[in-house]
Enzyme design. Structure first.
Site, PDB file in Angstrom:
ATOM      1  N   GLN A  11       0.827  -1.192   0.000  1.00  0.00           N
ATOM      2  CA  GLN A  11       0.000   0.000   0.000  1.00  0.00           C
ATOM      3  C   GLN A  11       0.868   1.251   0.000  1.00  0.00           C
ATOM      4  O   GLN A  11       1.881   1.327   0.681  1.00  0.00           O
ATOM      5  CB  GLN A  11      -0.916   0.004   1.223  1.00  0.00           C
ATOM      6  CG  GLN A  11      -1.963   1.107   1.200  1.00  0.00           C
ATOM      7  CD  GLN A  11      -2.957   0.975   2.331  1.00  0.00           C
ATOM      8  OE1 GLN A  11      -3.045  -0.066   2.975  1.00  0.00           O
ATOM      9  NE2 GLN A  11      -3.724   2.021   2.575  1.00  0.00           N
TER      10      GLN A  11
ATOM     11  N   GLN B 190       0.834 -10.827  10.750  1.00  0.00           N
ATOM     12  CA  GLN B 190       1.473  -9.738  10.011  1.00  0.00           C
ATOM     13  C   GLN B 190       0.809  -8.387  10.274  1.00  0.00           C
ATOM     14  O   GLN B 190       1.470  -7.349  10.280  1.00  0.00           O
ATOM     15  CB  GLN B 190       1.441 -10.058   8.506  1.00  0.00           C
ATOM     16  CG  GLN B 190       2.210  -9.088   7.632  1.00  0.00           C
ATOM     17  CD  GLN B 190       1.511  -8.838   6.317  1.00  0.00           C
ATOM     18  OE1 GLN B 190       0.353  -8.433   6.278  1.00  0.00           O
ATOM     19  NE2 GLN B 190       2.201  -9.118   5.224  1.00  0.00           N
TER      20      GLN B 190
ATOM     21  N   ARG C  57      -9.193  -7.496   4.189  1.00  0.00           N
ATOM     22  CA  ARG C  57      -8.056  -6.936   4.917  1.00  0.00           C
ATOM     23  C   ARG C  57      -8.111  -5.411   4.904  1.00  0.00           C
ATOM     24  O   ARG C  57      -7.968  -4.751   5.934  1.00  0.00           O
ATOM     25  CB  ARG C  57      -6.749  -7.441   4.299  1.00  0.00           C
ATOM     26  CG  ARG C  57      -5.461  -7.037   5.017  1.00  0.00           C
ATOM     27  CD  ARG C  57      -4.275  -7.601   4.243  1.00  0.00           C
ATOM     28  NE  ARG C  57      -2.991  -7.443   4.927  1.00  0.00           N
ATOM     29  CZ  ARG C  57      -2.182  -6.408   4.767  1.00  0.00           C
ATOM     30  NH1 ARG C  57      -2.531  -5.423   3.950  1.00  0.00           N
ATOM     31  NH2 ARG C  57      -1.019  -6.348   5.399  1.00  0.00           N
TER      32      ARG C  57
ATOM     33  N   HIS D  29       0.525  -2.448  11.430  1.00  0.00           N
ATOM     34  CA  HIS D  29       1.564  -3.312  12.008  1.00  0.00           C
ATOM     35  C   HIS D  29       1.835  -3.010  13.481  1.00  0.00           C
ATOM     36  O   HIS D  29       2.974  -3.069  13.943  1.00  0.00           O
ATOM     37  CB  HIS D  29       2.850  -3.260  11.164  1.00  0.00           C
ATOM     38  CG  HIS D  29       2.619  -3.654   9.744  1.00  0.00           C
ATOM     39  ND1 HIS D  29       2.296  -4.945   9.385  1.00  0.00           N
ATOM     40  CD2 HIS D  29       2.594  -2.926   8.589  1.00  0.00           C
ATOM     41  CE1 HIS D  29       2.102  -4.989   8.073  1.00  0.00           C
ATOM     42  NE2 HIS D  29       2.271  -3.784   7.570  1.00  0.00           N
TER      43      HIS D  29
ATOM     44  N   SER E 245       4.338  -6.045   2.920  1.00  0.00           N
ATOM     45  CA  SER E 245       3.046  -5.997   3.618  1.00  0.00           C
ATOM     46  C   SER E 245       1.941  -6.590   2.744  1.00  0.00           C
ATOM     47  O   SER E 245       1.914  -7.800   2.531  1.00  0.00           O
ATOM     48  CB  SER E 245       2.735  -4.561   4.057  1.00  0.00           C
ATOM     49  OG  SER E 245       1.630  -4.522   4.929  1.00  0.00           O
ATOM     50  N   LEU E 246       1.060  -5.769   2.201  1.00  0.00           N
ATOM     51  CA  LEU E 246       0.017  -6.260   1.297  1.00  0.00           C
ATOM     52  C   LEU E 246       0.606  -7.132   0.190  1.00  0.00           C
ATOM     53  O   LEU E 246       0.003  -8.136  -0.224  1.00  0.00           O
ATOM     54  CB  LEU E 246      -0.720  -5.067   0.677  1.00  0.00           C
ATOM     55  CG  LEU E 246      -1.548  -5.371  -0.574  1.00  0.00           C
ATOM     56  CD1 LEU E 246      -2.816  -6.131  -0.205  1.00  0.00           C
ATOM     57  CD2 LEU E 246      -1.867  -4.113  -1.346  1.00  0.00           C
TER      58      LEU E 246
END
Length: 339
Positions: free
Chosen positions: A43, A290, A153, A241, A128-129
């Site tokens: 992202q 995560q 998500r 996070h 991440s994503l």
């Protein structure tokens, strides 16, 4: 939901150590020797206009957007190509947009350089994503399930951020240990539950911290005294996070429990512990973890290089990962396949 307590001294060093989630039969990729890596962005990589040309030039790329739009209930390609920027930048939309655009970039690579080039990676990971994109590339998650998961998500992360305002700040020019000390000082000045910690370990001199708004403001106020070159408040919905995302983690766990995940055909390096996992249940557990765990991207790239990585591709919008890699190893060849 309370943020994690003030970051103790030495958090950065501990954050770089493996926090491995192990299961029986999960050691298949333990001795992997990478040569070619595919990296997928996360992202923040989105821009209005992305994927428009790729969808026009590559029918398979356009078909991905059509399949995703059927699941999402809106025209994803139109949002990517035309905006508005505010909609594309929203967490709920940007996550499926980057996921599909990155896989469209893979179709572009296939069309321009052939099937062999698109299948060249022997290791993959995503920021991440982007870990979901990497798992899809590796055959662990189907495209349709991937769209559903990143949709949920993004929506869940947005809802968690709306429920308790929080933020992220990029700290430029400091080592990880110094940023951890800055987080400790900022957390000491913030009210209970508003502390901050390192959320994204990107590369030396570039770390993102997450937490309550008061903690973020304290980081910005104190950074100069720690000799940071600058701070940048990130345009994200909330403290990704960290424990601020715990409600989203719970929703994601439920969705993952009902999703079929296969053993990846190549190693997919986890953001949580910078290690590959083969066991589907372990992958599900680590994907949920995560959301509230720091992203170990710096350790991931250094480990790949130490294990012999020869060439990389960043596949998807923008060139964020290539920039990070060049900060870690200027000589490493990395090619961008953008959309």
């Amino acid at each position: 939901m309370q943020a994690r307590a003030a970051a103790p001294r030495g958090l950065a060093a501990r954050g770089r150590r493996s926090v491995s989630v192990q299961a029986s039969g999960d050691a298949k990729f333990a001795d992997y020797k990478p040569k070619v890596a595919f990296f997928f962005p996360g992202q923040g990589a989105q821009t209005v206009g992305m994927a428009k040309e790729a969808a026009e030039a590559v029918p398979a790329a356009k078909q991905l957007f059509e399949r995703a739009s059927d699941i999402l209930g809106y025209d994803l390609l139109a949002v990517c190509a035309e905006g508005p920027k505010e909609k594309l930048d929203s967490t709920a939309v940007s996550q499926p947009a980057i996921y599909v655009a990155s896989l469209a970039a893979l179709e572009k690579l296939k069309a321009e350089q052939g099937e062999e080039a698109a299948a060249a990676a022997d290791v993959t990971c995503g920021l991440s994503l982007g870990e979901y994109t990497a798992l899809t590339y590796a055959g662990a998650i189907s495209f349709e399930d991937g769209v559903r998961l990143v949709k949920l998500r993004g929506e869940s992360m947005q809802a968690a951020a709306d429920a308790q305002p929080s933020g992220m700040v990029s700290v430029i020019g400091l080592s990880a240990d110094k940023v951890a000390e800055l987080c400790e000082a900022a957390s000491a000045e913030a009210p209970a539950g508003q502390g901050v910690r390192i959320a994204n370990y990107l590369c030396n001199g570039n770390y993102a911290v997450s937490g309550g708004l008061a903690g973020c403001e304290a980081v910005e106020r104190l950074a100069k005294g720690f000799k940071a070159r600058m701070t940048v408040r990130l345009a994200v919905a909330g403290a990704f996070h960290t424990d601020f995302m715990a409600p989203a983690r719970e929703k994601l766990q439920e969705a993952l429990a009902g999703t079929a995940i296969q053993e990846p055909r190549i190693p997919v390096i986890s953001n949580v512990d910078a290690a590959p996992h083969a066991d589907p249940d372990t992958i599900k557990a680590i994907l949920a973890q995560q959301l509230t765990a720091p992203v170990q991207w710096e350790t991931t790239l250094k480990t790949l290089l130490d294990r012999g990585l020869e060439k990389s591709y960043e596949i998807g919008p923008n060139k964020v990962i290539a920039g990070i890699m060049k900060r870690i190893d200027k000589a490493h060849p990395i090619e961008n396949i953008t959309v």
